[in-house]
Write an enzyme that holds these catalytic residues in place. Structure first.
Site, PDB file in Angstrom:
ATOM      1  N   TYR A 106      59.251 -44.370 -91.962  1.00 21.45           N
ATOM      2  CA  TYR A 106      59.893 -45.242 -92.940  1.00 21.45           C
ATOM      3  C   TYR A 106      58.879 -46.140 -93.642  1.00 21.45           C
ATOM      4  O   TYR A 106      58.937 -46.323 -94.856  1.00 21.45           O
ATOM      5  CB  TYR A 106      60.997 -46.073 -92.276  1.00 21.45           C
ATOM      6  N   GLU A 123      68.914 -49.139 -90.028  1.00 20.81           N
ATOM      7  CA  GLU A 123      68.540 -49.672 -88.720  1.00 20.81           C
ATOM      8  C   GLU A 123      67.852 -48.574 -87.940  1.00 20.81           C
ATOM      9  O   GLU A 123      68.213 -47.410 -88.050  1.00 20.81           O
ATOM     10  CB  GLU A 123      69.763 -50.153 -87.912  1.00 20.81           C
TER      11      GLU A 123
END
Length: 148
Positions: free
Chosen positions: A118, A106
């Site tokens: 990411y 998360e």
């Protein structure tokens, strides 16, 4: 700047706890960090400079074919220099080595730098957790990297 990746050790715990307090509104305590480190499913990595200076850490749980990232934190002075990328790649490799089918995490919806990192490493948006973060309240984006 070059960093080296190594397994997180007891000697890193005070640095990790201080970094937690600096980076997160709900930081992990030294006891919580030790618990994660001692967990059979826990994978915790430290990044250090060539001179041995603590630069950051990352941790996840790898069990049941799934990798779940708990935290990735980099000292402010080392951000934007490849440390976070090295730590994240280390977790991806550890998850693959543990036989995980995927690794997920998360991230605050407003954390554009982390999201870009990411995505550059193969994570894709898998969902949203409304109001997941507190202090301040914010949604979390769930990002997943399929390994198999």
């Amino acid at each position: 700047m070059e960093f080296r990746l190594l397994p997180l050790e007891e000697r890193h715990i005070p640095f990790c706890a201080a970094l937690e307090r600096l980076c997160f509104s709900e930081p992990w305590s030294e006891a919580a960090l030790r618990g994660g480190l001692e967990s059979e499913a826990g994978v915790f990595l430290a990044a250090e400079t060539a001179g041995g200076e603590f630069a950051g850490y990352a941790g996840m749980q790898a069990a049941g074919g799934e990798g779940y990232v708990a935290n990735i934190a980099v000292e402010p002075g080392f951000r934007g220099r490849g440390c976070g990328r090295l730590l994240t790649r280390g977790l991806i490799e550890a998850a693959a080595g543990a036989g995980c089918e995927f690794i997920s995490l998360e991230v605050r919806a407003s954390n554009a730098a982390a999201i870009a990192l990411y995505e550059s490493l193969g994570f894709t948006l898998a969902g949203r957790r409304r109001g997941f973060y507190q202090k301040p309240q914010e949604d979390a984006l769930i990002m997943t990297h399929i390994l198999t």
